[in-house]
Design a protein around this motif. Sequence first.
Motif, short mmCIF file in Angstrom:
data_model
loop_
_atom_site.label_atom_id
_atom_site.label_comp_id
_atom_site.label_asym_id
_atom_site.label_seq_id
_atom_site.Cartn_x
_atom_site.Cartn_y
_atom_site.Cartn_z
N ASP A 84 0.82 -10.86 -11.54
CA ASP A 84 0.98 -9.67 -10.71
C ASP A 84 0.83 -8.44 -11.60
OD1 ASP A 84 1.65 -7.64 -9.01
OD2 ASP A 84 3.41 -8.62 -8.17
N LYS A 85 -0.34 -7.81 -11.55
CA LYS A 85 -0.63 -6.68 -12.43
C LYS A 85 0.04 -5.39 -11.98
CE LYS A 85 -3.44 -9.25 -14.85
NZ LYS A 85 -3.05 -9.72 -16.20
N LEU A 86 0.63 -5.40 -10.78
CA LEU A 86 1.25 -4.17 -10.28
C LEU A 86 2.61 -3.91 -10.92
CD1 LEU A 86 0.40 -4.47 -6.47
CD2 LEU A 86 -0.83 -3.20 -8.24
N ILE A 87 3.31 -4.96 -11.29
CA ILE A 87 4.62 -4.81 -11.94
C ILE A 87 4.40 -4.79 -13.45
CG2 ILE A 87 6.88 -5.89 -12.30
CD1 ILE A 87 6.63 -7.17 -9.55
N PRO A 88 4.92 -3.79 -14.17
CA PRO A 88 5.87 -2.75 -13.78
C PRO A 88 5.22 -1.38 -13.52
CG PRO A 88 5.80 -2.87 -16.15
CD PRO A 88 4.76 -3.84 -15.65
N HIS A 89 3.92 -1.34 -13.23
CA HIS A 89 3.21 -0.06 -13.16
C HIS A 89 3.38 0.66 -11.82
CE1 HIS A 89 1.15 -0.76 -16.97
NE2 HIS A 89 0.99 -2.01 -16.58
N LEU A 90 3.64 -0.08 -10.75
CA LEU A 90 3.69 0.51 -9.41
C LEU A 90 5.09 0.41 -8.82
CD1 LEU A 90 2.21 1.65 -6.87
CD2 LEU A 90 1.87 -0.75 -6.18
N SER A 91 5.55 1.49 -8.22
CA SER A 91 6.79 1.46 -7.44
C SER A 91 6.59 2.27 -6.17
CB SER A 91 7.98 1.98 -8.26
OG SER A 91 7.71 3.24 -8.81
N ILE A 92 7.23 1.81 -5.08
CA ILE A 92 7.03 2.41 -3.76
C ILE A 92 8.37 2.45 -3.03
CG2 ILE A 92 5.74 2.29 -1.59
CD1 ILE A 92 3.86 0.27 -2.94
N VAL A 93 8.62 3.52 -2.30
CA VAL A 93 9.73 3.59 -1.36
C VAL A 93 9.21 4.18 -0.06
CG1 VAL A 93 11.87 4.82 -0.79
CG2 VAL A 93 11.65 3.69 -3.00
N CYS A 94 9.54 3.54 1.05
CA CYS A 94 9.17 4.02 2.39
C CYS A 94 10.40 4.03 3.28
CB CYS A 94 8.11 3.11 3.02
SG CYS A 94 6.50 3.17 2.23
N ASP A 95 10.51 5.04 4.10
CA ASP A 95 11.62 5.18 5.06
C ASP A 95 11.00 5.33 6.45
OD1 ASP A 95 13.81 5.84 6.56
OD2 ASP A 95 14.37 7.62 5.42
N GLY A 96 11.09 4.26 7.24
CA GLY A 96 10.43 4.24 8.54
C GLY A 96 11.16 5.03 9.60
N VAL A 97 10.40 5.51 10.58
CA VAL A 97 10.96 6.16 11.75
C VAL A 97 10.30 5.56 12.98
CG1 VAL A 97 11.52 8.34 10.63
CG2 VAL A 97 9.26 8.02 11.59
N GLY A 98 11.05 5.51 14.06
CA GLY A 98 10.51 4.95 15.28
C GLY A 98 11.31 3.79 15.81
N GLY A 99 12.53 3.59 15.28
CA GLY A 99 13.37 2.52 15.80
C GLY A 99 13.13 1.19 15.12
N HIS A 100 13.94 0.19 15.50
CA HIS A 100 13.90 -1.13 14.87
C HIS A 100 12.51 -1.75 14.93
CE1 HIS A 100 14.49 -5.23 13.84
NE2 HIS A 100 14.60 -5.67 15.08
N ASP A 101 11.85 -1.68 16.09
CA ASP A 101 10.54 -2.31 16.22
C ASP A 101 9.42 -1.34 15.89
OD1 ASP A 101 10.91 -0.70 18.37
OD2 ASP A 101 10.01 -2.06 19.84
N GLY A 102 9.75 -0.16 15.34
CA GLY A 102 8.74 0.81 14.96
C GLY A 102 8.83 1.16 13.49
N GLY A 103 9.92 1.84 13.10
CA GLY A 103 10.07 2.27 11.72
C GLY A 103 10.12 1.12 10.74
N GLU A 104 10.77 0.03 11.15
CA GLU A 104 10.86 -1.13 10.26
C GLU A 104 9.48 -1.72 10.00
OE1 GLU A 104 13.44 -5.30 10.00
OE2 GLU A 104 13.79 -3.84 11.60
N VAL A 105 8.67 -1.80 11.04
CA VAL A 105 7.31 -2.32 10.90
C VAL A 105 6.46 -1.35 10.07
CG1 VAL A 105 5.20 -2.95 12.13
CG2 VAL A 105 7.42 -3.62 13.04
#
Length: 640
Positions: free
Chosen positions: A299-320
């Motif tokens: 896995d060439k992405l670790i440790p070079h890439l990091s991501i954080v996402c915070d969804g919006v749109g409810g359980h079946d929206g933001g989570e997806v």
Amino acid sequence: MSLQKLFQISTSAPPPLHCTNPACPQPRNPLGNQICETCQTPLTYRYLWATGSGAGQIQPGQLVGNRYYVTFPQIWLDTKPGAPPILADILSESILSYLYLYPHRLHIPGVFGVYPLGIPPEATETLLLENIPVDSRGQLFPTLVEAWPKTNPVRQVYWLWQMQQLWTPLTEQGAAYSLLVKDNLRVEGWRVRLRELHQGKVQPTQRDLAESWTAFIETAHPSIQYRLQTIHQLMRHQEDSLKEVGSHLNQLLMEQSAQLPLHLAVTGLTDVGVKRSHNEDSCYPNIQDVRNLYIYPNDKLIPHLSIVCDGVGGHDGGEVASQLAVQSVKPLIHSLMAEISNQEELAPPELIMEQLQEIARVVNNVIAAQNNEQGREFRQRMGTTLVIALQLPQKVKTPEGIELHNCHELYIVNIGDSRAYWMTQNSCQQLTLDDDVANREVRHGRSLYWDAAQRSGAGALTQALGTREAEFLRPTVQRFIIEEDGLLLLCSDGLSDNQRVEQCWQNFSASVLNGEQSLESAVQGWIDVANDKNGHDNVSVVLTYCGVSPQKLVLVETTPLSTKPEFLETEPTEASKVLLYDESLPESQIQPTSKPPSKWKEVAFILSLFTILIAGGFAIWWQVSQSQINSIPEQPTNKR
């Protein structure tokens, strides 16, 4: 009339510092306290730079307007930081320059308010600048002239590169002279900072900038002096060579930084929090991803890439949406890294920034396509914030033909209000700027930040991935150089709200950098801070150790990570509501962005199709799994 009466000055003993908690029954605290003695609220030490010659006449130890305590010449401590400042009736040209330059707040201060010195109508309006280059005691950081002989060649080139990057935006605001005033140029570690803006009637030229660099070139480190002299001659004799100068400086910066060692380690964690029943946050890599690296070492992405996402749109929206964004970004970044590694020539930062913006637009369209396919419109459209950190291991060849394998470049991409912070032993710096209404009002020159932040909906998001088509998306991309030991923190607003990072960073940075605490333990510690001190939202944290000196890092401790029970879900955050109900700028006020030509456009197009296929499979899996869960009959309960 006495000076004291004219400026409303008192010469009493040092005044108390007031707590910002409006409910505190005894808000007065002695200067030097860090926490309110009555309510335990962290105290705010807001140091301001008072512009103008009138402010320069006021001696330290004076109290101005029963509020501002003069600690050093022209440096005023706000002893009532919870009270509103005096705001200008009209936003003058000098104030507007600060507002338009707000995106460069890592280097340039902002306007907190004004203070009238004197008696109307002769009173002059002094600007009070916040985010000024002072330490925790209110003392100015050293000038670039003072620090220059004591620093290493990498940082010397980095400082010059930053000045070259600031030249154009400052020139556009008629403030390029700010870079020529030696006492105005301050340095805090890696970054160049301006004490204030200087706007002259005659605008300086590139040749003037070159002349101001003469002393720096003459006293530069011997390993870079000849190359800097060549760049200096180009600046002096070819007036429109700023782009070429930037290219030469970047090449030299890459060569110098690549000679430093670089040790990276990363881990992350996402938590549902104490009030939600579902987690709409996603992050990469999490602790399990890092542990699986021993099983899947390719896995060439670790440790070079990091991501954080915070969804919006409810359980079946933001989570997806948040999970879909993370899973879509990874193959696109993998392709970008592979393309860069196969190149013989050094890719300029402008090109890489364009590619990262293109990646954000591709991911946006993946989520938007899911919204369209599911018939989601307006308030029902799901979306997500996004913050990406990419340490891009570019190769570079020195003039002697030596190939070096990592130029220490760090790229930060952000959309929404998930943040990136850089922490060292002595400082914590917020690298990103939230895409919210308050910051938009400042950037557009409509309001000072204090005024904008008090308005209803000030924290509402103005953009996120997936809520509208990609041509309306404006991702912010920045490039930094890792040339000191530090920790890169990515987090969602479950942690960053209420300034928890600024209040608590010292509890973690030194202990991790000194090898006294593991990365995993620090990540869990940040999660605990979010849940204990905020607690209203999901929280995600990804922490990357970046070391250029001998390693002291501890990655894992033997004690198991604690787990927290889940509780019922509460209302979404205010920012999530705004995106969910489409309360951002009207479409008529948003102009589509033009896309610059890209040599990787075909690659991005193919990858976007591939990513959409992944997204479709992900959505089908999600719907099937949810339908299976819903089809399970409920077990009868025994009534007593």
